[in-house]
Design a protein around this motif. Structure first.
Motif, short mmCIF file in Angstrom:
data_model
loop_
_atom_site.label_atom_id
_atom_site.label_comp_id
_atom_site.label_asym_id
_atom_site.label_seq_id
_atom_site.Cartn_x
_atom_site.Cartn_y
_atom_site.Cartn_z
N ILE A 353 0.88 -1.17 0.00
CA ILE A 353 0.00 0.00 0.00
C ILE A 353 0.91 1.22 0.00
N ASP A 354 0.94 1.95 -1.10
CA ASP A 354 1.88 3.05 -1.30
C ASP A 354 1.27 4.35 -0.79
N ASP A 355 1.79 4.81 0.32
CA ASP A 355 1.35 6.06 0.96
C ASP A 355 2.55 7.00 0.95
N VAL A 356 2.56 7.95 0.04
CA VAL A 356 3.76 8.75 -0.20
C VAL A 356 4.23 9.50 1.04
N VAL A 357 3.31 10.08 1.78
CA VAL A 357 3.71 10.94 2.91
C VAL A 357 3.46 10.29 4.27
N GLY A 358 2.92 9.09 4.31
CA GLY A 358 2.63 8.45 5.59
C GLY A 358 1.34 8.91 6.24
N ALA A 359 0.41 9.40 5.44
CA ALA A 359 -0.83 9.95 6.00
C ALA A 359 -1.73 8.88 6.61
N ILE A 360 -1.70 7.66 6.06
CA ILE A 360 -2.58 6.61 6.60
C ILE A 360 -2.17 6.24 8.03
#
Length: 445
Positions: A353-360
């Motif tokens: 699961i690619d979350d660019v900024v770590g928001a999840i």
């Protein structure tokens, strides 16, 4: 019924903690309704422009954490989503969230009407309210915009601009206001005793669930994950920008949490706002220290991006209940939130699961943690009630977001081509590079 009325019982004089000495309260003269109106309105306006400044924080954080070929796109998306949120929260959002909910699931449709020039706001009974309705609308609107900012960072570097903006219209005009009405609009969850002081779930987890569904449907950036399960790092363009964004968000959070007291017309209210500021700051500080310590232990080096997200996780975690905790409890809540992020980031990579900024991890998981742990310091609610609310928001946002994302995917498409992704969205979609002097797109990763 609005957020001020719905939360007044919980926010005024909670638990007697950090109470002003009795002699001072007894001796204090009564404040006139006009003075209360002025100070309450001022709190909404100051809190509102601090939360509005968080839009700049999200823009700088995302600009720093994406690659240089996608920086202009993130800047554009953040100013665009803030603008769309303002228009949609006026057109449908406020009334859906606050007007006519009455213990139910949704308010009413229609644009929001501000005070007449020189007039006073009135509450549901027709009496003069203790604040300007325009200031209340502005304060609630900037919360709505924050929710959309969360989605922007997760889906960066591979989503098309216009499908993202269409989703933002649905999120800010329908999803967030309906979800918010269940608690802050005196809806069904408020009647159950669910507690979320400033939005660990109503703002952050709602945005996090929307981001998660988008990431699953959109897919990872090309080259992020190898066929053998390997994870390929894609470092951001500027740690100074990301750090600046974090400090801006930290500053804005004092308005986010502090002004959610929703009243500044008494000694008790001002004391509570001060306590909220202190607890908010301590949770963030604990988040930084915990993230630094854990990354040193786990990776033998301190990860600056984890430290930044540790601060944000601490802030998200304390947002559900920033008034009731002691300083030590605030440190624990913020520190655990940061630990969740440190362990969740590699877990998401394992799940591809690619979350660019770590928001999840920051907004969804720390938001769930902060909401669940409210009874740790606030005995007016229960863990079961908190879990009920968490689950309800998760199901609602995931179902509706999935429907919207899939409709967009199979109609106009949501993902740029491989060639455009390799080129970078700055050149491919908007034609303005953030750093044109660095060389051509083909020379940069």
């Amino acid at each position: 019924m609005n957020k001020l009325v719905a939360k007044s019982a919980a926010s005024l004089g909670a638990f007697g903690l950090m109470a002003v000495p009795a002699f001072a309260q007894d001796a204090a003269p009564a404040v006139s309704p006009e003075t209360q109106y002025i100070f309450n309105t001022l709190l909404f306006l100051i809190g509102g422009f601090l939360v509005m400044w968080m839009a700049a924080g999200f823009a700088m954080l995302e600009a720093g954490l994406v690659r240089s070929k996608n920086v202009s796109m993130q800047c554009l998306k953040n100013i665009a989503l803030y603008s769309v949120a303002g228009l949609l929260f006026w057109l449908t959002g406020y009334n859906l969230m606050y007007t006519g909910v009455d213990g139910g699931y949704i308010g009413s449709f229609g644009p929001y009407a501000f005070d007449a020039v020189g007039g006073f706001a009135t509450d549901d009974t027709g009496a003069v309210a203790g604040y300007s309705t325009a200031s209340d609308w502005f304060f609630q609107m900037v919360f709505c915009a924050t929710t959309a900012s969360i989605v922007s960072g997760t889906l960066a570097e591979r989503i098309k601009l216009w499908p993202f903006m269409i989703f933002t219209v649905v999120l800010t005009g329908l999803i967030y206001p309906i979800a918010g009405s269940w608690k802050w609009g005196a809806g069904w969850l408020d009647g159950m005793g669910f507690s979320d002081f400033a939005g660990s779930t109503l703002v952050h987890s709602v945005g996090g669930w929307a981001a998660l569904t988008g990431a699953l449907i959109l897919g990872a950036r090309k080259g992020k994950y190898g066929a053998d399960g390997s994870v390929h790092a894609m470092p951001g363009s500027s740690m100074p920008l990301a750090t600046l964004g974090t400090f801006i968000l930290w500053l804005g959070w004092f308005g986010f949490n502090g002004a959610s007291q929703l009243a500044m017309g008494s000694i008790s209210d001002v004391s509570d706002v001060s306590r909220i500021f202190a607890n908010t700051n301590m949770a963030a500080a604990a988040g930084v220290v915990v993230a630094m310590a854990l990354t040193q232990i786990l990776y033998k080096k301190v990860d600056v991006t984890m430290a930044l997200n540790g601060a944000l996780a601490g802030l998200v975690s304390i947002t559900a209940e920033p008034l009731a905790p002691t300083v030590l409890q605030s440190v624990i809540v913020g520190g655990v939130g940061a630990a969740i992020v440190v362990f969740a980031v590699p877990l998401l990579d394992k799940l591809k699961i690619d979350d660019v900024v770590g928001a999840i991890p920051v907004h969804l998981l720390a938001g769930i943690w902060g909401t669940f742990i409210v009874p740790f310091s606030n005995s007016d609610t229960s863990y079961l009630t908190q879990l009920t609310g968490i689950a309800a928001y998760g199901v609602f946002v995931v179902v509706v977001s999935t429907i919207v994302w899939l409709i967009l995917k199979y109609t106009i498409g949501i993902r740029v081509s491989e060639e455009e992704e390799a080129m970078g969205l700055d050149k491919a979609e908007i034609g303005v590079e953030a750093y044109p002097e660095f060389g051509t797109g083909s020379q940069r990763v």
